[in-house]
Write a protein that holds these residues in place. Structure first.
Motif, PDB file in Angstrom:
ATOM      1  N   GLY A 320      -7.970  -9.869 -10.953  1.00 41.67           N
ATOM      2  CA  GLY A 320      -6.794 -10.267 -10.194  1.00 41.67           C
ATOM      3  C   GLY A 320      -6.951  -9.991  -8.714  1.00 41.67           C
ATOM      4  N   SER A 321      -5.884 -10.256  -7.983  1.00 39.92           N
ATOM      5  CA  SER A 321      -5.859 -10.007  -6.549  1.00 39.92           C
ATOM      6  C   SER A 321      -5.201  -8.661  -6.270  1.00 39.92           C
ATOM      7  CB  SER A 321      -5.077 -11.111  -5.827  1.00 39.92           C
ATOM      8  OG  SER A 321      -5.750 -12.339  -5.898  1.00 39.92           O
ATOM      9  N   VAL A 322      -5.665  -8.012  -5.205  1.00 39.08           N
ATOM     10  CA  VAL A 322      -5.038  -6.772  -4.766  1.00 39.08           C
ATOM     11  C   VAL A 322      -3.772  -7.154  -3.986  1.00 39.08           C
ATOM     12  CG1 VAL A 322      -5.289  -4.696  -3.360  1.00 39.08           C
ATOM     13  CG2 VAL A 322      -7.248  -5.590  -4.633  1.00 39.08           C
ATOM     14  N   VAL A 323      -2.620  -6.826  -4.541  1.00 41.57           N
ATOM     15  CA  VAL A 323      -1.368  -7.178  -3.867  1.00 41.57           C
ATOM     16  C   VAL A 323      -0.781  -5.990  -3.099  1.00 41.57           C
ATOM     17  CG1 VAL A 323      -0.811  -9.026  -5.486  1.00 41.57           C
ATOM     18  CG2 VAL A 323      -0.043  -6.698  -5.976  1.00 41.57           C
ATOM     19  N   ARG A 324      -1.332  -4.808  -3.339  1.00 40.38           N
ATOM     20  CA  ARG A 324      -0.836  -3.638  -2.612  1.00 40.38           C
ATOM     21  C   ARG A 324      -1.926  -2.576  -2.568  1.00 40.38           C
ATOM     22  NH1 ARG A 324       4.893  -0.529  -3.820  1.00 40.38           N
ATOM     23  NH2 ARG A 324       4.647   1.132  -2.262  1.00 40.38           N
ATOM     24  N   ARG A 325      -2.104  -1.965  -1.397  1.00 39.20           N
ATOM     25  CA  ARG A 325      -3.054  -0.858  -1.235  1.00 39.20           C
ATOM     26  C   ARG A 325      -2.299   0.302  -0.589  1.00 39.20           C
ATOM     27  NH1 ARG A 325      -9.184  -0.670   1.309  1.00 39.20           N
ATOM     28  NH2 ARG A 325      -8.970   1.339   2.348  1.00 39.20           N
ATOM     29  N   ASP A 326      -2.257   1.434  -1.280  1.00 39.58           N
ATOM     30  CA  ASP A 326      -1.406   2.543  -0.872  1.00 39.58           C
ATOM     31  C   ASP A 326      -2.189   3.748  -0.359  1.00 39.58           C
ATOM     32  OD1 ASP A 326       1.159   1.392  -1.572  1.00 39.58           O
ATOM     33  OD2 ASP A 326       0.505   1.555  -3.648  1.00 39.58           O
ATOM     34  N   PHE A 327      -3.383   3.568   0.113  1.00 34.23           N
ATOM     35  CA  PHE A 327      -4.159   4.708   0.611  1.00 34.23           C
ATOM     36  C   PHE A 327      -4.960   4.289   1.822  1.00 34.23           C
ATOM     37  CE2 PHE A 327      -7.157   2.476  -2.061  1.00 34.23           C
ATOM     38  CZ  PHE A 327      -8.344   2.574  -1.364  1.00 34.23           C
ATOM     39  N   VAL A 328      -5.396   5.288   2.562  1.00 32.94           N
ATOM     40  CA  VAL A 328      -6.376   5.087   3.629  1.00 32.94           C
ATOM     41  C   VAL A 328      -7.539   6.024   3.337  1.00 32.94           C
ATOM     42  CG1 VAL A 328      -4.707   4.388   5.368  1.00 32.94           C
ATOM     43  CG2 VAL A 328      -5.244   6.812   5.101  1.00 32.94           C
ATOM     44  N   ARG A 332      -6.018  12.678   1.163  1.00 28.95           N
ATOM     45  CA  ARG A 332      -5.920  13.454  -0.069  1.00 28.95           C
ATOM     46  C   ARG A 332      -4.726  12.926  -0.849  1.00 28.95           C
ATOM     47  NH1 ARG A 332      -6.500  19.597  -1.699  1.00 28.95           N
ATOM     48  NH2 ARG A 332      -5.172  19.602  -3.549  1.00 28.95           N
ATOM     49  N   VAL A 333      -4.937  12.690  -2.142  1.00 27.83           N
ATOM     50  CA  VAL A 333      -3.863  12.149  -2.985  1.00 27.83           C
ATOM     51  C   VAL A 333      -3.622  13.106  -4.141  1.00 27.83           C
ATOM     52  CG1 VAL A 333      -4.322   9.741  -2.382  1.00 27.83           C
ATOM     53  CG2 VAL A 333      -5.522  10.769  -4.314  1.00 27.83           C
TER      54      VAL A 333
END
Length: 507
Positions: A320-328, A332-333
């Protein structure tokens, strides 16, 4: 005198006069077809104009009277590519006249004299009826068109008298006016048109077509290991590596589990050798294997591969397509933090909301049509997934879901739609595309092509519609070719043709 001819691509045709005239003689040289071509013939003093549709092209040509042995006059042969209703601009046109004595006479025009128009000048030596076949060969479109009989007269004295036609019998709209605009026609034909219930809704992702990639453990997304991490909008395949996480934390972190697994694997191997030497009981080996299986299960819960090092690679569970990216990178997560959201847009769901007042009408739903916001195109789906058994308390509506194929990514998840739920009907009825119908001061009107450059305005009585096709009770006959794009320009032409174009033909 205007007539309509119908025949198969193999050459069978029969002529029937339009309303108000007597029937023509039937001509045949093959078997009939379920999808006949159609010719509209307008005879004028020995010459005439003929319009023919095939599955590839529209042929409209005007020809002068033909006298045996006389120099041929110029024919105006107009060819339209039906893939886009634009003029045929390239190609060679061959005219073959087949006489009753078995002889064939050929005229070739190597290229159009202007876009869409060929100008051959055929001449034939003897009087009689000749079966005409036109062959177009070109890179834009190729076609073989069976025109039918063309009469050649023995002398000018044999030509029929030219009768002046009554003015105002149609709307003139030339090919040179049709080709530059957005123009199209469609044949009115019997179709199964389901009565529809107008509703609203939206396109949403399929339950199995969306995935959230979360951090299974706390860790750092190192820059040097994630420079190739996909950005928003990127396409990823199932199983493709997405993010490499360097775990940090307490005793139950990934690194600790990985170290315990490696230590237990060594312990299992050592105990196995001791059991083989009868130095320890076999129970010790079973205990070591059990401890190893527990730790491996914990690693598998983190989606870790046995071959991984002390970093954890997260893979795409779906394509699929990446519709959201929540990190840089460098961040640290915490465990459970969302990193990426994937959406497979190739199959979406259409969710329609049926008001409670119409909930009792959902027993015979078989399909739906819908128009996404920002467009006028009507799409159809027949893959009914579910009809809700309870009202949505917020909307006071029953949800109805359909599956929608989206191979070209035309639709976007989240689009609002206006839709129509369709119920089954007993049989087909004469129908025209809904887009061909024009509301003119409260009258429903369609424009019908009566010749290549002639049109008629017909007031119609409508039946049911599914948003894509509408049944008509009167005003249109089966086989009529109705205009679906360009009606406004034809209406203007009916008021004052000179306002549209000053293009004409040399006859």
């Amino acid at each position: 005198m205007s007539t309509t001819r119908r025949w198969s691509p193999r050459g069978v045709w029969s002529g029937v006069l339009l309303s108000g005239f007597v029937g023509l003689t039937t001509y045949a040289c093959g078997s009939e077809s379920d999808t006949p071509d159609v010719a509209i013939v307008d005879e004028r003093g020995g010459g005439g104009a003929i319009t023919i549709f095939t599955d590839r092209t529209e042929l409209f040509f005007e020809y002068p009277p033909m006298v045996a042995g006389a120099p041929g006059g110029v024919w105006a042969v107009h060819l339209t590519d039906l893939s886009d209703f634009q003029a045929v601009t390239t190609g060679r046109l061959t005219l073959e006249f087949h006489g009753s004595d078995g002889r064939t006479f050929t005229t070739i025009d190597e290229a159009p004299s202007r876009p869409g128009v060929f100008g051959p000048s055929p001449s034939l030596p003897a009087a009689g009826l000749y079966d005409l076949v036109m062959t177009l060969e070109g890179s834009q479109v190729s076609d073989e068109i069976l025109v039918g009989p063309i009469r050649v007269y023995a002398s000018e004295d044999d030509l029929p008298q030219l009768v002046e036609e009554e003015a105002g019998i149609g709307i003139s709209f030339l090919k040179e006016q049709q080709w530059p605009i957005d123009f199209a026609t469609v044949v009115a034909e019997p179709r199964v048109v389901s009565p529809g219930l107008e509703v609203t809704g939206e396109l949403i992702s399929a339950p199995g077509g969306v995935a959230d990639i979360a951090a299974p453990v706390a860790g750092i997304i190192r820059w040097d290991l994630n420079r190739a991490a996909p950005a928003e909008g990127a396409w990823v395949d199932e199983g493709e590596p997405l993010v490499r996480l360097s775990p940090v934390g307490g005793d139950d972190t990934y690194a600790s589990l990985k170290a315990r697994a490696e230590g237990l694997q060594i312990e299992v191997e050592r105990t196995r050798r001791l059991v083989a030497a009868e130095a320890v009981p076999a129970r010790r080996l079973e205990e070591a294997r059990h401890d190893l299986r527990v730790v491996v299960a914990q690693l598998e819960a983190l989606d870790a591969s046995p071959d991984e090092d002390y970093t954890l690679t997260l893979h795409a569970p779906i394509a699929g397509s990446v519709v959201r990216r929540d990190f840089v990178t460098g961040q640290r997560v915490d465990a459970g933090a969302s990193l990426l959201t994937l959406l497979d847009p190739r199959t979406l769901h259409l969710r329609l909301h049926v008001p409670a007042a119409h909930a009792s009408q959902l027993g015979n739903v078989v399909a739906a049509t819908f128009t996404p916001e920002g467009t006028r195109a009507v799409h159809r789906t027949t893959r009914l997934l579910s009809v809700g058994v309870a009202l949505d308390p917020m909307r006071r509506a029953v949800p109805v879901a359909f599956e929608v194929a989206n191979p070209n990514d035309v639709f976007k998840a989240g689009m609002l739609v206006s839709g129509r739920l369709l119920s089954s009907v007993p049989g087909p009825a004469l129908a025209v595309p809904a887009e061909s119908i024009v509301d003119e001061d409260g009258l429903f009107v369609v424009y019908v092509m009566t010749g290549g450059e002639m049109f008629a305005r017909r007031v119609v009585t409508l039946g049911v519609t599914d948003g894509e096709w509408t049944t008509v009770r009167s005003g249109v006959l089966r086989g009529d070719r109705v205009v679906t794009r360009g009606q406004y320009q034809i209406k203007l032409a009916s008021l004052n043709t000179s306002e549209i174009s000053d293009v004409g033909h040399a006859h």
